[in-house]
Design a protein around this motif. Structure first.
Motif, short mmCIF file in Angstrom:
data_model
loop_
_atom_site.label_atom_id
_atom_site.label_comp_id
_atom_site.label_asym_id
_atom_site.label_seq_id
_atom_site.Cartn_x
_atom_site.Cartn_y
_atom_site.Cartn_z
N LEU A 288 -11.32 35.76 30.71
CA LEU A 288 -12.59 35.64 29.99
C LEU A 288 -13.47 34.67 30.76
N VAL A 289 -14.67 35.14 31.13
CA VAL A 289 -15.65 34.29 31.82
C VAL A 289 -16.79 34.04 30.84
N THR A 290 -17.07 32.78 30.57
CA THR A 290 -18.11 32.40 29.62
C THR A 290 -18.65 31.04 30.00
N HIS A 291 -19.81 30.69 29.48
CA HIS A 291 -20.33 29.35 29.74
C HIS A 291 -19.58 28.34 28.87
N GLY A 292 -19.28 28.73 27.66
CA GLY A 292 -18.48 27.88 26.79
C GLY A 292 -19.21 27.26 25.62
N HIS A 293 -20.52 27.22 25.67
CA HIS A 293 -21.26 26.54 24.61
C HIS A 293 -21.14 27.22 23.25
N TYR A 294 -20.81 28.51 23.21
CA TYR A 294 -20.60 29.19 21.93
C TYR A 294 -19.23 28.89 21.34
N TYR A 295 -18.38 28.22 22.10
CA TYR A 295 -17.01 27.94 21.66
C TYR A 295 -16.74 26.45 21.46
N GLY A 296 -17.77 25.64 21.44
CA GLY A 296 -17.60 24.22 21.16
C GLY A 296 -16.80 23.45 22.19
N GLU B 138 -6.17 23.13 32.73
CA GLU B 138 -5.09 22.91 31.79
C GLU B 138 -4.73 24.22 31.08
N THR B 139 -3.63 24.19 30.39
CA THR B 139 -3.18 25.35 29.62
C THR B 139 -3.16 24.98 28.15
N GLU B 140 -3.75 25.84 27.33
CA GLU B 140 -3.73 25.64 25.89
C GLU B 140 -3.26 26.93 25.23
N ASP B 141 -2.19 26.83 24.48
CA ASP B 141 -1.63 27.97 23.75
C ASP B 141 -1.36 29.16 24.69
N GLY B 142 -0.89 28.85 25.90
CA GLY B 142 -0.55 29.89 26.87
C GLY B 142 -1.72 30.44 27.67
N ILE B 143 -2.92 29.91 27.44
CA ILE B 143 -4.12 30.37 28.16
C ILE B 143 -4.49 29.32 29.21
N LEU B 144 -4.60 29.77 30.47
CA LEU B 144 -5.05 28.90 31.55
C LEU B 144 -6.55 28.69 31.39
N LEU B 145 -6.98 27.44 31.27
CA LEU B 145 -8.39 27.09 31.12
C LEU B 145 -8.87 26.42 32.40
N VAL B 146 -9.94 26.98 32.97
CA VAL B 146 -10.49 26.46 34.22
C VAL B 146 -11.98 26.21 34.05
N ASN C 10 -5.26 36.10 29.72
CA ASN C 10 -4.32 35.00 29.91
C ASN C 10 -5.00 33.80 30.57
N ALA C 11 -6.33 33.89 30.78
CA ALA C 11 -7.08 32.77 31.34
C ALA C 11 -8.53 32.84 30.86
N ALA C 12 -9.18 31.69 30.89
CA ALA C 12 -10.61 31.60 30.58
C ALA C 12 -11.26 30.64 31.57
N PHE C 13 -12.36 31.09 32.18
CA PHE C 13 -13.15 30.25 33.07
C PHE C 13 -14.43 29.91 32.31
#
Length: 159
Positions: free
Chosen positions: A77-85, A116-124, A103-106
């Motif tokens: 998932l590629v997103t800016h992130g501001h909609y997800y707090g 880091e990894t949160e709940d099995g999701i790689l966060l970059v 399995n990942a979010a950028f």
């Protein structure tokens, strides 16, 4: 496969050019938003497939709010992130990625590198090449390399 991940360039191209020249060649460029009208320039500079999403400063942009992309065996998932707090926590982003089968979010927005990894999701979060906010305020980006079997190795790099 090698992927250059950047964010929050805010129309300032100098450090983006440095990162692109330093890391070339790469197979894909991912920009996590706040390009401020520079998407066509970024695509031309990268000379490879690009995934570019809109950020909170991309007013009147036709860029997508988010995308799900494939990187070898991975869905990201590629997103800016501001909609997800993401300024407060990363759990909403991890949940959104999981709901989409990723399995990942950028992401970007916070101008600080995160790996880091949160709940099995790689966060970059590659941080910002234009206005870094972390201690030392060094412009940063991320490089992802896969091993051919889908295993992702990500490194935050600094200019």
């Amino acid at each position: 496969m090698k992927v250059l991940i950047v964010s929050d360039t805010h129309g300032r191209d100098e450090n983006l050019e440095l990162a692109v020249n330093r890391e070339a060649p790469f197979d894909m460029l991912v920009h996590c938003g706040d390009v401020e009208g520079r998407e066509f320039y970024i695509e031309a500079l990268a000379e490879c497939p690009c995934s570019i999403v809109s950020g909170n400063n991309d007013f009147f942009s036709d860029l997508p709010r988010e995308e799900v992309i494939d990187i070898e065996e991975n869905k990201v998932l590629v997103t800016h992130g501001h909609y997800y707090g993401v300024s407060m926590a990363f759990d909403q982003l991890a949940d959104a990625a999981k709901q989409r089968g990723c399995n990942a979010a950028f992401f970007g927005h916070i101008h600080m590198p995160v790996l880091e990894t949160e709940d099995g999701i790689l966060l970059v979060n590659p941080g910002s090449l234009a206005f870094p906010r972390q201690r030392g305020r060094r412009p940063s980006y991320a490089v992802l390399e896969t091993d051919g079997n889908g295993k992702m190795n990500v490194e935050i790099r600094y200019l």
